[in-house]
Write an enzyme that holds these catalytic residues in place. Structure first.
Site, PDB file in Angstrom:
ATOM      1  N   PRO A  88       1.862  -1.531   5.492  1.00  0.00           N
ATOM      2  CA  PRO A  88       2.494  -2.541   4.629  1.00  0.00           C
ATOM      3  C   PRO A  88       2.015  -2.400   3.193  1.00  0.00           C
ATOM      4  O   PRO A  88       0.864  -2.057   2.941  1.00  0.00           O
ATOM      5  CB  PRO A  88       2.005  -3.870   5.228  1.00  0.00           C
ATOM      6  CG  PRO A  88       1.543  -3.525   6.609  1.00  0.00           C
ATOM      7  CD  PRO A  88       1.048  -2.126   6.538  1.00  0.00           C
ATOM      8  N   CYS A  89       2.901  -2.683   2.243  1.00  0.00           N
ATOM      9  CA  CYS A  89       2.481  -2.613   0.834  1.00  0.00           C
ATOM     10  C   CYS A  89       2.968  -3.828   0.057  1.00  0.00           C
ATOM     11  O   CYS A  89       3.140  -3.771  -1.144  1.00  0.00           O
ATOM     12  CB  CYS A  89       2.975  -1.336   0.169  1.00  0.00           C
ATOM     13  SG  CYS A  89       4.727  -1.338  -0.243  1.00  0.00           S
TER      14      CYS A  89
END
Length: 537
Positions: A88-89
């Protein structure tokens, strides 16, 4: 019996570890090539874990990558050939300045992904994420936790600013509070009170919604404020006066206009304090001050780009290439842009050229109609645990895509949400391709700021075009192109290129979310085939 053993060829499968695996769309695409065996996966969401294991069988499931010993995993599995995953970013530093938090805990997961690569040393890796990851704006902050490592890697740090307050706040010396962590902790309200005050402020302009909220919560808020004032030592009188004004207004059943200024100011202050606490909790190296011109409170920090970190941590061990691709290019009936990084170990590469993905000369144009209309006569359920249903024979010839997706077994996950009378009125008013902004003004209803509503809300899909990016279509209220109902989990999965044989587990919302978060398997398959070109089994 005729002995054919001499003709049998044993093909060694490439062993794959899938990190941040979700429901398993990326793994499914790799598996579908016939070249890969999924031996382990990491996923923290319980329902996604269950879905992954239900569809991928006997796979070692890692519930949390933080601190996990990947070197031991490598030894236990006698090596791993390929690591894949989409860390995830959400919430990287500069991309998150306008939000209520400074950093996102998920940021560190990118580092865990590359730590796994360093400890396992696979022959290749694939990282999938949103297109923004290629931007220099996605940055890590310098912290006491990994400062020495960053310096040792030679990563360039640059001066940066975290904006703590959105405006100049007068009447209280917040800077002095922020600079004293003990005082800062005492001045920050309990999470429950902060959350309920935020909800009160958010609904201030939606009269109907506000009245319902206050009928249910006003007495509780008054009590929570009293408990906060009574239990918090050394709280500044500035905060007490603001709290008393809100408490008095709620107790007297006054309109929110009578105390909205105090509420707004109080939330601005608390938001600022919470950002400062987050900086302490994440051990970000900084100094606090007031901005010279705007007088906003700021934290002076240093940051470094995610791309620079990736390049430095991999060093010369891997040849890598990043590029943006569209799921539509590979026969998925939706526009879905993603940033893909492929890395191949230099020892494996054998003088080949690592090429980027280019848009094919002939891009398949699979429409929503081709993807899901063969299911419109199927019985729909509202129960997450609904049994499978029989699929009637289609009235018209199946599209090639539908044939590819169909299973001879029962159809599962053909579930949707019950439609309220208000939503049904909106559904009936929308033509294919229209959304919330095409509704007559009298149907806008309780939306506080309709002009800020996204175009994906109340979207009736166009059967003659491909879909937009599939997210949690339940939250976005996507509408079937032909029927006056919300899209089912199975229809959303079809738009993601999950075959009907792939079933989802969990609550209804979790199933929708798993579908929306997934990598489309057909796109994953194309990536897997590209990787197989570079490494030999």
């Amino acid at each position: 019996m005729f002995d054919i053993s001499w003709t049998q060829v044993v093909v060694k499968m490439l062993k794959v570890l899938d990190l941040f695996a979700g429901a398993g769309g990326l793994s499914l695409g790799f598996f579908q090539t016939g070249n890969y065996e999924i031996v382990a996966a990491a996923e923290s969401n319980r329902h996604a874990q269950q879905t992954f294991l239900k569809n991928h069988g006997n796979v070692l499931m890692i519930p949390n990558v933080v601190g996990y010993d990947f070197s031991k995993l490598k030894d236990d599995l006698d090596g791993i050939d390929v690591i894949i995953g989409g860390p995830p970013c959400q919430g990287f530093s500069n991309a998150n300045r306008q939000k209520s938090t400074v950093v996102c805990g998920n940021n560190s997961l990118v580092k865990d992904f590359f730590r796994a690569i360093k400890e396992i040393r696979p022959r290749a890796f694939v990282m999938e994420n949103v297109t923004m990851l290629q931007s220099d704006k996605h940055r890590f902050y310098d912290t006491t936790i990994d400062h020495d490592e960053i310096i040792a890697l030679g990563i360039k740090l640059k001066d940066d600013i975290i904006h703590l307050s959105e405006q100049e706040i007068t009447g209280i010396d917040l800077l002095s509070i922020i600079q004293d962590k003990t005082l800062l902790s005492k001045s920050s309200f309990p999470d429950k009170l902060y959350a309920v005050l935020k909800t009160l402020h958010k609904n201030r302009e939606a009269k109907e919604r506000l009245e319902k909220f206050l009928d249910k919560n006003a007495t509780s808020i008054v009590k929570q404020i009293e408990e906060c004032i009574s239990s918090t030592q050394d709280i500044d009188s500035f905060f007490i006066n603001l709290l008393r004004a809100i408490q008095d207004g709620l107790a007297r059943h006054q309109e929110i206009d009578f105390f909205v200024k105090q509420l707004s100011l109080l939330l601005d202050c608390q938001k600022t304090l919470r950002k400062a606490l987050e900086i302490y909790d994440n051990e970000i190296i900084c100094s606090f001050s007031s901005h010279n011109s705007s007088k906003h409170l700021i934290a002076n920090v240093k940051s470094y780009s995610v791309i620079d970190y990736i390049d430095a941590i991999l060093g010369d061990d891997y040849i890598q290439k990043g590029t943006v691709i569209n799921a539509k290019w590979y026969g998925v009936p939706q526009e879905r842009w993603r940033y893909i990084v492929i890395g191949v170990c230099k020892d494996t590469f054998k003088n080949k050229t690592l090429e980027v993905f280019d848009e094919p000369d002939a891009v398949p144009n699979i429409t929503v109609g081709e993807a899901i209309l063969d299911l419109q006569e199927c019985e729909v359920s509202f129960d997450k645990d609904a049994p499978g249903v029989l699929v009637p024979k289609p009235n018209e010839p199946l599209s090639g895509y539908a044939k590819q997706m169909r299973s001879d077994d029962l159809l599962f996950n053909h579930i949707t949400t019950k439609t309220t009378p208000e939503a049904m009125t909106r559904f009936k008013a929308l033509k294919e391709g229209e959304n919330f902004h095409d509704l007559p003004i009298e149907l806008v209803g309780s939306y506080g700021k309709p002009e800020r509503t996204q175009n994906t809300i109340y979207l009736r899909l166009n059967s003659k075009e491909c879909s937009g990016t599939v997210v949690n279509v339940r939250k976005s209220m996507w509408v079937h192109p032909k029927l006056d109902r919300a899209l089912t989990v199975r229809e959303a999965a079809r738009l993601q290129s999950f075959p009907d044989s792939f079933t989802f587990v969990g609550t209804k919302d979790s199933q929708y979310q798993q579908v929306g978060n997934a990598v489309p398997p057909l796109m994953a398959k194309a990536i897997a085939e590209k990787v197989a070109d570079y490494i030999e089994a």
